[in-house]
Design an enzyme around this catalytic site. Structure first.
Site, mmCIF file in Angstrom:
data_model
loop_
_atom_site.group_PDB
_atom_site.id
_atom_site.type_symbol
_atom_site.label_atom_id
_atom_site.label_comp_id
_atom_site.label_asym_id
_atom_site.label_seq_id
_atom_site.Cartn_x
_atom_site.Cartn_y
_atom_site.Cartn_z
ATOM 1 C CG ASP A 1 -2.137 -1.011 1.044
ATOM 2 O OD1 ASP A 1 -2.101 -1.443 0.107
ATOM 3 O OD2 ASP A 1 -2.420 -1.355 2.322
ATOM 4 C CD GLU B 1 -20.993 -3.197 2.032
ATOM 5 O OE1 GLU B 1 -20.619 -4.201 1.463
ATOM 6 O OE2 GLU B 1 -21.708 -2.510 1.181
ATOM 7 C CE LYS C 1 -10.182 -4.572 1.265
ATOM 8 N NZ LYS C 1 -9.100 -5.596 1.067
ATOM 9 N NE ARG D 1 -9.843 -8.269 -7.504
ATOM 10 C CZ ARG D 1 -8.664 -7.887 -8.002
ATOM 11 N NH1 ARG D 1 -7.612 -8.791 -7.666
ATOM 12 N NH2 ARG D 1 -8.486 -6.720 -8.445
ATOM 13 C CE LYS E 1 -18.942 -2.307 -1.405
ATOM 14 N NZ LYS E 1 -19.717 -3.539 -1.612
ATOM 15 C CB CYS F 1 26.206 -7.915 -14.248
ATOM 16 S SG CYS F 1 24.569 -9.011 -14.227
ATOM 17 C CB CYS G 1 26.790 -11.630 -17.175
ATOM 18 S SG CYS G 1 26.297 -9.936 -17.243
ATOM 19 C CB CYS H 1 23.575 -5.520 -16.174
ATOM 20 S SG CYS H 1 24.281 -6.788 -17.506
#
Length: 669
Positions: free
Chosen positions: A39, A114, A116, A137, A287, A405, A408, A423
């Site tokens: 958040d 309401e 949550k 969902r 809401k 890196c 590599c 890199c």
């Protein structure tokens, strides 16, 4: 206030971090960090994009709904998207929300407050009163079919009290008592306990064997009907009462409030009850009560403008920072990650936290073996808030970013104006591997069964070095990989072949062109229609396209001017990968001879032959413009069954009204 260049690079870092945490949380069900950190990062990104709107990109997590579908269950397309909610963290945020609402719809606003519930959001589809399908969902548009597992929840009616065809939304959860009993049982059998009730609920509903879900005493609260305005219901509070009448279980800890002050008082009351509730909650949802006002307020790409989630204050704990690891992303950015001594924060074990970049480590003077304060406001992402310098013992070690890196060993560079080290070796294994993972992902080529584990093996065995190599894989090569049997190999080869048929926008997004997210890829594909056209496009032509800015145009030109990229694209074409746009084309009003062309149209009530989304898509394809509320600017109202207050208002304003038969007649012309 950040200068634009600093803001630009911070926003890029935030997007990468948030995307990774979203993947861990929504896809893997294994969040590495709590909600509070997620958040906080999201709020920081929102603030930067509001201060510098030109930095807002189509693929920013603030513009989308995050999360992908797992491979274990069939995919389900939601009739109406299951969007997430914007967040409020204090009274000022709530008052800002109230001010925005009243500016849009006037002062006559009531709110429904309401709880949550902290569980798994699900969608329940009923046909003629019978429960026929339940889904997670997922990413908001596509979820997983978990019907058989949901049938084991006794509070989900298999037959409603009325023979309606509707889609009900709710939150499946595990009561605290069931959670404690389950973990006791798991410990008894030397199994790892679940971190919190939400993870336990999600894990239970994703079991392939419904008998396992049945043993875990899951529960559910439902909170909405996707087609609520088609039921003759005019408010959210009436909708909850209607769900009670249909035989569903709704949460009774709710209240209709006339003002935002009443809302704040109600939140304080509910927060005081939190510890005594028999289930976990992670906030309060507010809401707008009127459905007409909800439609008038509408939606952003990510969330409704008529609702907001109040999140509880952060919890902070102290732990030890054991090490700092470095990760290489697909664009070469080096991201440091704190490895923490595992610590429980609000029910979740936290062992890692992103440190973003070298500058943040220096700014907070973070050292290996430091005692650090970790903050969590909810359940997703942790943040190292600060170091307890007074507790240092002298054994702490300063951290210095390497010059090479970690994958590599190529020299790391800091591009002028950027915070991150990169890199820039195009052959870096980590970048290639991450690019392959991106190419097969949900919003790109969407190749089922080809996740990070399989990609890593293919890469390690030198079977793939670029995305074209994926289309050269044989059954003999794949079946030799770990945990790949005959059936899973056949399914994977089939998925790879099927992906060749994807529309152009998926390929464009999968190629990983800088600044080109899924939305921009769709815009480009729709406008230019073929990969061949894009290869020859000019900067002027790109800038003439709505939503394509200078950075995007420059990135596209740069990509298609590279010889090695053109060779790769030619190889993909030779392998049979589609390079044409297959989706619907936008029609301008002046180019359409339909009655709908140029008209402002409102749909209301329940349609029998078409879904609301199908009707909307067909009207827009003929040049019509759909809006959510009736006003003097409305040209036409199309009214299905139980049309309600919109029909009354249209008649009062003498607006033309059609029934469904007239709509279908015009669409067939």
């Amino acid at each position: 206030m950040m200068d634009k260049e600093t803001a630009k690079h911070r926003a890029e870092e935030l997007r990468r971090t948030i995307d990774q945490y979203s993947y861990e949380y929504y896809t893997l069900d294994e969040p590495s960090v709590p909600d509070s950190e997620y958040d906080r990062l999201m709020q920081e990104l929102i603030a930067i994009e509001e201060e510098h709107p030109e930095l807002r990109t189509p693929d920013s997590p603030t513009q989308r709904v995050g999360g992908a579908v797992l491979e274990s269950f069939q995919k389900v397309q939601h009739g109406t998207p299951m969007l997430s909610l914007g967040n409020a963290f204090n009274d000022d945020d709530l008052r800002d929300f109230d001010r925005r609402v009243r500016q849009a719809v006037g002062d006559g606003v009531a709110y429904n407050v309401e709880l949550k519930i902290d569980g798994l959001a699900v969608s329940l589809r009923y046909e003629d009163g019978y429960f026929v399908r339940g889904a997670t969902r997922g990413d908001g548009t596509t979820g997983e079919d978990i019907t058989e597992n949901l049938k084991t929840i006794r509070n989900i009616p298999l037959k409603m009290k009325r023979n309606l065809s509707i889609e009900v939304r709710g939150e499946a959860y595990m009561p605290k008592q069931s959670f404690e009993a389950l973990n006791e049982e798991r410990l008894k059998h030397e199994e790892e306990p679940f971190a919190n009730p939400r993870n336990a609920a999600a894990g239970s509903l994703r079991q392939l064997d419904p008998k396992i879900a049945a043993k875990r005493n899951l529960d559910i609260f439902v909170y909405s009907i996707a087609e609520l305005d088609e039921m003759g219901v005019e408010t959210q509070s009436q909708g909850l009462d209607f769900l009670d009448e249909l035989g569903f279980k709704t949460n009774q800890e709710r209240k209709k409030c006339a003002t935002i002050d009443e809302v704040i008082e109600m939140i304080e009351e509910l927060q005081a009850k939190r510890a005594d509730l028999p289930y976990e909650i992670d906030g309060i949802v507010i809401k707008v009560d009127s459905l007409d006002q909800q439609e008038e307020l509408g939606y952003t790409a990510k969330s409704p403008r008529w609702a907001i989630a109040y999140k509880f204050p952060a919890e902070e704990v102290v732990t030890k920072l054991l090490d700092i690891e470095l990760n290489v992303g697909r664009t070469g950015v080096i991201t440091p990650t704190a490895v923490l001594e595992p610590v429980k924060v609000a029910g979740t074990t936290v062992s890692r936290a992103s440190l973003h970049n070298e500058d943040l480590i220096k700014e907070k003077d973070i050292r290996i073996l430091d005692k650090v304060v970790v903050k969590k406001a909810g359940d997703i992402i942790p943040e190292v808030v600060n170091v307890l310098i007074e507790q240092r013992t002298g054994e702490e070690k300063e951290f210095n970013m390497p010059t090479g890196c970690p994958e590599c060993e190529s020299e790391l560079v800091r591009i002028e104006g950027e915070v991150a080290l990169r890199c820039i070796n195009p052959e870096c294994p980590a970048q290639i591997r991450e690019g392959l993972i991106h190419f097969v992902s949900r919003n790109a080529m969407n190749i089922d069964g080809l996740g990070e584990r399989v990609i890593t093996q293919l890469f390690r065995e030198h079977l793939v070095r670029n995305v074209a190599d994926l289309y050269k894989l044989t059954k003999e090569q794949v079946i030799r990989l770990e945990r790949m049997g005959e059936k899973s190999t056949d399914n994977l080869i089939s998925s790879i072949q099927k992906s060749k048929e994807n529309s152009l926008e998926r390929l464009l997004f999968g190629l990983g062109i800088r600044f080109i997210g899924s939305k921009a890829a769709k815009t480009l594909a729709m406008h230019f229609e073929s990969l061949e056209n894009l290869k020859q496009v000019t900067e002027e032509e790109l800038l003439a396209v709505d939503e394509i800015g200078e950075k995007m145009a420059d990135a596209v030109i740069t990509y298609f001017r590279k010889e090695e990229m053109l060779e790769l694209l030619n190889e993909l074409e030779e392998l049979g990968v589609n390079t044409l746009y297959k989706g619907p084309k936008k029609v301008k009003a002046e180019d359409s001879d339909s009655y709908f062309a140029g008209k402002t149209i409102v749909l209301t009530g329940k349609l029998e032959e078409l879904s609301r989304n199908e009707a909307k898509a067909q009207i827009e394809a003929l040049g019509g413009k759909l809006t959510g509320s009736v006003s003097k600017k409305t040209d036409l109202l199309i009214a299905g069954e139980a049309a309600g207050s919109k029909l009354t208002k249209a008649q009062e304003l003498n607006i033309e009204v059609w029934n469904e038969a007239q709509l279908l007649g015009e669409l067939k012309k």
